[in-house]
Design a protein around this motif. Sequence first.
Motif, PDB file in Angstrom:
ATOM      1  N   ALA A 221     -52.334  11.361  34.509  1.00  0.00           N
ATOM      2  CA  ALA A 221     -50.688  10.811  34.658  1.00  0.00           C
ATOM      3  C   ALA A 221     -49.334  12.501  34.537  1.00  0.00           C
ATOM      4  O   ALA A 221     -49.062  12.562  34.896  1.00  0.00           O
ATOM      5  CB  ALA A 221     -50.953   9.989  32.758  1.00  0.00           C
ATOM      6  N   GLN A 222     -50.131  13.354  33.400  1.00  0.00           N
ATOM      7  CA  GLN A 222     -49.267  14.197  33.330  1.00  0.00           C
ATOM      8  C   GLN A 222     -49.343  15.532  34.888  1.00  0.00           C
ATOM      9  O   GLN A 222     -47.751  15.888  35.213  1.00  0.00           O
ATOM     10  CB  GLN A 222     -50.477  15.682  32.241  1.00  0.00           C
ATOM     11  N   ALA A 223     -50.320  15.334  35.532  1.00  0.00           N
ATOM     12  CA  ALA A 223     -49.352  15.924  36.801  1.00  0.00           C
ATOM     13  C   ALA A 223     -48.945  15.033  37.884  1.00  0.00           C
ATOM     14  O   ALA A 223     -47.636  15.422  38.575  1.00  0.00           O
ATOM     15  CB  ALA A 223     -50.907  15.784  37.960  1.00  0.00           C
ATOM     16  N   LEU A 224     -49.134  13.577  37.255  1.00  0.00           N
ATOM     17  CA  LEU A 224     -47.692  12.833  38.008  1.00  0.00           C
ATOM     18  C   LEU A 224     -47.418  12.870  37.657  1.00  0.00           C
ATOM     19  O   LEU A 224     -45.905  13.291  38.638  1.00  0.00           O
ATOM     20  CB  LEU A 224     -48.758  11.516  38.249  1.00  0.00           C
ATOM     21  N   ALA A 225     -46.825  12.948  36.972  1.00  0.00           N
ATOM     22  CA  ALA A 225     -45.143  13.046  35.900  1.00  0.00           C
ATOM     23  C   ALA A 225     -44.750  14.120  36.534  1.00  0.00           C
ATOM     24  O   ALA A 225     -43.439  14.743  36.446  1.00  0.00           O
ATOM     25  CB  ALA A 225     -45.324  13.081  34.615  1.00  0.00           C
ATOM     26  N   GLU A 226     -45.036  15.523  36.380  1.00  0.00           N
ATOM     27  CA  GLU A 226     -45.267  16.287  36.592  1.00  0.00           C
ATOM     28  C   GLU A 226     -43.748  16.420  38.003  1.00  0.00           C
ATOM     29  O   GLU A 226     -43.144  16.889  38.363  1.00  0.00           O
ATOM     30  CB  GLU A 226     -45.919  17.990  36.882  1.00  0.00           C
ATOM     31  N   MET A 227     -44.837  16.336  39.514  1.00  0.00           N
ATOM     32  CA  MET A 227     -44.125  16.168  40.496  1.00  0.00           C
ATOM     33  C   MET A 227     -42.931  14.664  40.459  1.00  0.00           C
ATOM     34  O   MET A 227     -42.586  15.299  41.025  1.00  0.00           O
ATOM     35  CB  MET A 227     -45.026  15.105  41.137  1.00  0.00           C
ATOM     36  N   SER A 228     -43.480  13.312  39.566  1.00  0.00           N
ATOM     37  CA  SER A 228     -41.458  12.995  39.433  1.00  0.00           C
ATOM     38  C   SER A 228     -41.175  13.337  39.096  1.00  0.00           C
ATOM     39  O   SER A 228     -40.144  13.324  39.075  1.00  0.00           O
ATOM     40  CB  SER A 228     -42.483  11.874  38.835  1.00  0.00           C
ATOM     41  N   GLY A 229     -40.854  14.392  38.090  1.00  0.00           N
ATOM     42  CA  GLY A 229     -39.839  14.678  37.548  1.00  0.00           C
ATOM     43  C   GLY A 229     -39.164  13.922  36.207  1.00  0.00           C
ATOM     44  O   GLY A 229     -37.834  13.760  35.681  1.00  0.00           O
TER      45      GLY A 229
END
Length: 331
Positions: free
Chosen positions: A116-124
Amino acid sequence: MQRRTLVGGIAAAAAAAAAAPGTASPRRIGMSDVDRLQKRFAEIIASDHRHGGQLGIEQRAAALADEALNLQNAGSASQRVRSSLYASAAAFRSSAMWAAIDGRRYDIAKAHMREAQALAEMSGDQAIKFRIWSHAGTMYRHMGRPADAFAANDVARNLHLTRRDPLFSSLGLARQGAIHGAAQDRTGTRRAFEQAQEAMLRADPADYRPVWMLAFYDQAELDSLALSAHLALGDYSTAEYHAHRCLSALRPHMVRSRAITTTRLAHAQLAQGAPEAATATAMKVPAEAATQHARVTRMLQEFGAALRATAPGSTTVQTWTEHTASWRMAA
């Protein structure tokens, strides 16, 4: 390093799939696809508030996270749409994380957290970053690791979103107060909840907020966190006060929260020397929550042990024993 590796792996997989040759022109992915995912996310949120902690909720949320991520590879899309798809995938994965936390499956929760943290970083997306790190703080609090809980919750509280929206600030402070309670810091607990209450009063109800925030954070949730903190501190009369406030304000869809609050109220009453009242309160917990929600089940088991130690051989203990037997038969 682990998070950078995971982010790179997800991005590489998306790029490879997008570059794969095909016989048909790729379709255009648009905001209508994102809207469809958001409707599914709202269903996950509703299911969580009703049942909480169930493996089925975790699995559905994880599958929907994969579905959102797979859409990245299904066709062409604008940067806005791609960011929204990553945010949707992060939101679903954070719900899988929360279901695992609520079900006390902490090792699995940590795996969901990393993705989730990785995906959130890519989403901004600041709001979903807040949700993930705030959940992490709650997870470590439940695990009895207050130092890690403070560190994770501080990441959420330091996002600029909390300076822009007092309601996010309030939630971060209220969860900080719960951690202070677990750490046996009375002064920190009092200060955090005073600040959380003040921030909530400053929040504009008309401001836009994501569905997960609107669905649960209100005065009842603030009192629920205060109840948890004061119960941990051994301040049972204050805990009971917040329990009654919470129960009177809980919205009808907060079925899981009502079961947890009722169980905590029973603990507070028992600790104040009122076994009959405490048992009557505990018996109000629905059988489904008592037998199928890991947190509630454990708290009720602890309640039973404390009741037997407080009033051994009493009719109250016999009443409780017979009641819990009926739960097992219904399960």
